[in-house]
Design an enzyme around this catalytic site. Sequence first.
Site, short mmCIF file in Angstrom:
data_model
loop_
_atom_site.label_atom_id
_atom_site.label_comp_id
_atom_site.label_asym_id
_atom_site.label_seq_id
_atom_site.Cartn_x
_atom_site.Cartn_y
_atom_site.Cartn_z
N HIS A 82 0.31 -24.75 -39.52
CA HIS A 82 0.26 -24.11 -40.84
C HIS A 82 0.66 -25.15 -41.88
O HIS A 82 1.50 -26.00 -41.62
CB HIS A 82 1.25 -22.94 -40.86
N ASP A 161 5.26 -8.91 -45.43
CA ASP A 161 5.12 -10.19 -46.13
C ASP A 161 4.06 -10.10 -47.22
O ASP A 161 4.23 -10.64 -48.31
CB ASP A 161 4.78 -11.32 -45.15
N ARG A 168 6.47 -11.25 -55.33
CA ARG A 168 7.09 -12.52 -55.77
C ARG A 168 6.23 -13.24 -56.78
O ARG A 168 6.70 -13.83 -57.73
CB ARG A 168 7.30 -13.43 -54.55
N SER A 183 8.43 -16.02 -45.06
CA SER A 183 7.04 -15.59 -45.23
C SER A 183 6.14 -16.33 -44.23
O SER A 183 5.35 -15.71 -43.51
CB SER A 183 6.62 -15.90 -46.68
N LYS A 187 4.50 -14.70 -40.40
CA LYS A 187 3.07 -14.65 -40.10
C LYS A 187 2.75 -15.39 -38.80
O LYS A 187 1.90 -14.97 -38.03
CB LYS A 187 2.26 -15.24 -41.25
#
Length: 434
Positions: A82, A161, A168, A183, A187
């Site tokens: 990621h 999330d 946010r 967050s 995931k």
Amino acid sequence: MNVLEIIAKKRDSKTLTKEEIEYFVNGYTNNKITDYQAAAFVMAVFINGMTKQETTDLTLAMAHSGEILDLSTLNEIIVDKHSTGGVGDKISLILLPIVSSLGVPVAKMSGRGLGFTGGTIDKLESIPGYKTELEMNQFVENVKQIGISLIAQTLNLAPADKKIYSLRDTISCVESIPLIASSIMSKKIASGAQKIVLDVTVGKGAFMHNISQARELANTMIDIGKLANRQTVCILTNMDEPLGYNIGNSLEVIEAVNFLKGDMPEDIKQVVLTIGSYMIKLAGKGEDLEENKKNMLKNIENGKAYEKFKQLVEKQGGEISFIENLDNIPRAKYIEPIYSQKSGYIHQIDALEMGKIACNLGAGRITKEDIIDHQAGIILQKKVADFIEEGDVLAYIHTNKIEELEASKNNILANIKIEEEKIEKPKTILEMME
Ligand code: URA
């Protein structure tokens, strides 16, 4: 327990229990806690921070707020990667077929872009026919058959999330280390990853603007990984200038395919080889990082990585004639060169500004509902530290919006700094942490 006590506790910098964090996450996901109460809670976390244990409890509560993808039938160690976000970041498109061609199973759910950062799914959708939404059993079956599948998040993964992240975004609370770390990690955990390699971007086009913030974010995610039993490695990479030359969805697919055929811009190559060598190691397919890099390069030279990408595209319904002949990929109506107004060395190509300009040209979304123009974007002709002559092409604008041309041209010129003095090529890989 009630939400007011929980908000007040965080407001007063006290430490929350696991039960209190779960109460908040479940209550907000199920609409029992209002947006304004959640906003107060999130702002209190933004200002007062969270302990490691609180951040891990928040991560796990968000990960378990929806479905958890079960990849155990693959009988392999599932390693996910990621990036914390960037401009021109086509790493997944390149890296995943390469590691898959070396036997690392790739079962990846990716996101769409929002704002100046792009998303892998939007890029894949610029390949005509490519289906990003598959049934779960088809997704797993593809991984069993060809070793790779890349899809959009179809399951209801980490819905807490999604809600908290959108909130946010509307209350200026994105740039918080515990909130970003939880967050991302929620995931990854929900999408079935057992081990995780994170590209933590640093610089103008990243959430973390300097190395010490990036180290703190990386350390937080590594600690969550330890407490949640998911081995996590972080690679800190430079995101002051865009990655590679192309910014925009189909333009990035073109650059990715060319890379897989051996045309490798140096910064992309560094990131791909570094992250890939760790993915191969964590998957138990090669202990020696340098050897792993050599094997990755070998599979680019012998065409196996490119073949794997074509196999992936074909399996998901994409037309490989577009990949085999990149000229077939539709181009924008207006392709305008931007000429350098002076000679000198490139000192800065502001990644954030390039991302925003590409977004205005049509390559990104300002709101989630916006429709992307896959053809729009920018192709840079130079990188930081390169020399350019006055009158040479600095970049090309690709757009279907004629009204954006003039302003984009001026913006690009204003955000690429050219000076007389020579400068060193900036480092791409800044640090590795585990
Ligand atoms: N990426 C995420 O998934 N979450 C954040 O909070 C920031 C970047």
